[in-house]
Design an enzyme around this catalytic site. Structure first.
Site, PDB file in Angstrom:
ATOM      1  N   HIS A  89       1.698   4.525  -2.782  1.00  0.00           N
ATOM      2  CA  HIS A  89       1.808   5.986  -2.614  1.00  0.00           C
ATOM      3  C   HIS A  89       3.156   6.491  -3.123  1.00  0.00           C
ATOM      4  O   HIS A  89       3.231   7.522  -3.789  1.00  0.00           O
ATOM      5  CB  HIS A  89       1.653   6.373  -1.142  1.00  0.00           C
ATOM      6  CG  HIS A  89       0.292   6.206  -0.590  1.00  0.00           C
ATOM      7  ND1 HIS A  89      -0.861   6.559  -1.246  1.00  0.00           N
ATOM      8  CD2 HIS A  89      -0.110   5.703   0.613  1.00  0.00           C
ATOM      9  CE1 HIS A  89      -1.908   6.308  -0.487  1.00  0.00           C
ATOM     10  NE2 HIS A  89      -1.474   5.777   0.646  1.00  0.00           N
ATOM     11  N   HIS A 108       0.827  -1.204   0.000  1.00  0.00           N
ATOM     12  CA  HIS A 108       0.000   0.000   0.000  1.00  0.00           C
ATOM     13  C   HIS A 108       0.868   1.262   0.000  1.00  0.00           C
ATOM     14  O   HIS A 108       0.672   2.159  -0.821  1.00  0.00           O
ATOM     15  CB  HIS A 108      -0.910  -0.026   1.237  1.00  0.00           C
ATOM     16  CG  HIS A 108      -1.725   1.188   1.462  1.00  0.00           C
ATOM     17  ND1 HIS A 108      -3.065   1.257   1.169  1.00  0.00           N
ATOM     18  CD2 HIS A 108      -1.403   2.404   1.977  1.00  0.00           C
ATOM     19  CE1 HIS A 108      -3.528   2.452   1.491  1.00  0.00           C
ATOM     20  NE2 HIS A 108      -2.525   3.167   1.983  1.00  0.00           N
ATOM     21  N   GLU A 109       1.831   1.315   0.893  1.00  0.00           N
ATOM     22  CA  GLU A 109       2.670   2.516   1.005  1.00  0.00           C
ATOM     23  C   GLU A 109       3.570   2.685  -0.216  1.00  0.00           C
ATOM     24  O   GLU A 109       3.811   3.816  -0.657  1.00  0.00           O
ATOM     25  CB  GLU A 109       3.493   2.477   2.293  1.00  0.00           C
ATOM     26  CG  GLU A 109       2.654   2.532   3.556  1.00  0.00           C
ATOM     27  CD  GLU A 109       1.696   3.710   3.650  1.00  0.00           C
ATOM     28  OE1 GLU A 109       1.960   4.776   3.052  1.00  0.00           O
ATOM     29  OE2 GLU A 109       0.663   3.562   4.325  1.00  0.00           O
TER      30      GLU A 109
END
Length: 190
Positions: free
Chosen positions: A110, A106-107
């Site tokens: 980003h 997920h990170e």
């Protein structure tokens, strides 16, 4: 993590591990990007340029699972670049419901320039700037069978790596998210 990015054109290879013991960095850090402990840690440990993914593990003092610098922030703040995750969210870690490594996935999303599907918390706005992710008003928590926070959009992205579902429910990026990650990375990272 490479399995989560399979077919996307992105792949990651560990080049080195750099360790530094610091109780302040590990046990006193918040999820605020300008936390003084976070800045000190990144200033001391950050290596490489815009295309080098730096991953840091800490025990956040708040509810943060992770945070990342967006690619367009690199040239203004190169030492703030990278991803910071809760140390026990790795595969097999002790963090209940978030221990399959998907916090890192997920990170890194980003870090590659992808927003949450609920970005902007608006059923009528631009959302995450990706056409094939339906509008979503709120993050997903847990692992619901379905969720539809914006009825006109056809259902929330409960299985998307960029939502907040439990790790066992996260299974995909959309093609549009991969396109955005590629475009943002080509513009800012590679």
């Amino acid at each position: 993590m490479n399995a989560h990015y399979k077919g996307s054109g992105f792949g990651f290879k560990l080049k080195k591990i750099k360790r530094k013991k610091s109780t302040n960095w590990f046990k006193k850090m918040t999820g605020v990007p300008t936390d003084p402990y976070m800045l000190a840690m990144k200033n001391a440990l950050h290596t490489g340029g815009a295309s080098t993914l730096n991953v840091y593990t800490v025990s956040f003092v708040d509810d943060t699972l992770g945070l990342a610098a967006f690619p367009w922030d690199y040239y203004g703040y190169p030492k703030r670049d990278g991803v910071v995750i809760q140390y026990n969210s790795y595969p097999g870690g002790s963090l209940k419901n978030y221990n399959q490594g998907k916090t890192l996935t997920h990170e890194v999303g980003h870090w590659l320039g992808v927003y949450h599907p609920f970005q902007g918390a608006d059923c009528d706005g631009m959302g995450d700037y990706v056409v094939d992710t339906p509008q979503q008003l709120t993050p997903t928590f847990g692992c619901p069978k379905s969720k539809n926070s914006c009825p006109q959009s056809g259902g929330d992205n409960i299985h998307n790596y960029m939502d907040y579902s439990y790790d066992k429910c996260m299974t995909k990026f959309t093609k549009g998210q991969i396109t955005r990650a590629t475009q943002m990375s080509n513009a800012y990272r590679f």
